[in-house]
Design an enzyme around this catalytic site. Sequence first.
Site, PDB file in Angstrom:
ATOM      1  N   SER A 110      31.378  68.083  59.810  1.00  0.00           N
ATOM      2  CA  SER A 110      31.615  68.856  58.584  1.00  0.00           C
ATOM      3  C   SER A 110      33.140  68.656  58.026  1.00  0.00           C
ATOM      4  O   SER A 110      33.596  69.925  57.610  1.00  0.00           O
ATOM      5  CB  SER A 110      30.984  70.122  58.813  1.00  0.00           C
TER       6      SER A 110
ATOM      7  N   SER B  27      28.911  66.966  66.118  1.00  0.00           N
ATOM      8  CA  SER B  27      29.839  68.305  65.755  1.00  0.00           C
ATOM      9  C   SER B  27      28.755  69.253  64.867  1.00  0.00           C
ATOM     10  O   SER B  27      27.794  69.606  65.535  1.00  0.00           O
ATOM     11  CB  SER B  27      30.958  68.353  64.871  1.00  0.00           C
ATOM     12  N   PHE B  28      29.018  69.876  63.702  1.00  0.00           N
ATOM     13  CA  PHE B  28      27.875  70.134  62.822  1.00  0.00           C
ATOM     14  C   PHE B  28      26.515  69.328  62.790  1.00  0.00           C
ATOM     15  O   PHE B  28      25.708  70.090  62.858  1.00  0.00           O
ATOM     16  CB  PHE B  28      28.698  70.078  61.431  1.00  0.00           C
TER      17      PHE B  28
ATOM     18  N   ASP C  83      38.509  68.090  73.406  1.00  0.00           N
ATOM     19  CA  ASP C  83      38.193  68.377  72.124  1.00  0.00           C
ATOM     20  C   ASP C  83      38.998  69.719  71.576  1.00  0.00           C
ATOM     21  O   ASP C  83      38.833  70.709  72.323  1.00  0.00           O
ATOM     22  CB  ASP C  83      36.785  68.415  71.992  1.00  0.00           C
TER      23      ASP C  83
ATOM     24  N   HIS D 139      37.821  65.145  69.685  1.00  0.00           N
ATOM     25  CA  HIS D 139      36.541  65.360  68.888  1.00  0.00           C
ATOM     26  C   HIS D 139      35.911  63.873  68.468  1.00  0.00           C
ATOM     27  O   HIS D 139      34.933  64.135  67.937  1.00  0.00           O
ATOM     28  CB  HIS D 139      36.822  66.450  67.546  1.00  0.00           C
TER      29      HIS D 139
END
Length: 273
Positions: free
Chosen positions: A35, A104-105, A225, A253
């Site tokens: 995101s 992630s998202f 991260d 990340h």
Amino acid sequence: MQINPEIGRRITANGIETNYHDLGEGQPVLLIHGSGPGVTGYANWRLTMPALAKHFRVIAPDMVGFGETERPAGHRYSMNDWVAHAVGLLDALGIERAHVVGNSFGGALAIALALEAPARVGRLVLMGSAGTAFPLTEGLDAVWGYTPSIGNMRQLLDIFAFNRALVNDDLAKLRFEASVRPGYQEAFTSMFPAPRQRWVDALASAEERVRTLTQETLLVHGREDRVIPLSSSLRLLELIPKAQLHVFGQCGHWTQIEHAERFNKLAIDHLGE
């Protein structure tokens, strides 16, 4: 005329004109991006798609509100909405069941999709995944609070990557320009306004439900991260019955970029079993 590689095919999914990439043949694998500002399916998965497409049919959409997918005026973004868009895409493509890789998202969305439509989801790969409750990190607050400038984008890229050699002014300029395409920033700022802890919580699935997941799940996380803490994947490892975790040291990340070949091999081995 320069062709934008982020633009793929178009299809209507759950009423949304959707931009997506479709490569390879075989068992479908749905790749769901993160995101960050200006993110697209292509930008997120450009090093992943060619490798996986040698073994699977790879589908990498821009989820509603991101990239070259339609942004309906006044649209209210929510996890339920993104799940409906993902299911709608599978329906539109005639795909009954797909493995899902979420970043992630996108990992949080993959978990929610597997819970809401378990028959549609095969195996899971959750990379740097949200989807659990954790205190908002400074990194994630900076990502969601991004205001457009090349300097701000450079600072975000430094947060994303452990290996600073991956981050340069050209990349910052490229991603800044992506973030200010018409409609991009307006949609982005409407998704995760401050205070932002509530959006971490909104992406999280209830732990008692996560315990019911039946999918074989590979968790992948960068030890350094600064956006989604390693504790998120450690908690998912505790909750998901059929889970395994691979942690990359000296990695932020961007596991799929910083350790692309090793990440791709892990994913292919897991999804191809």
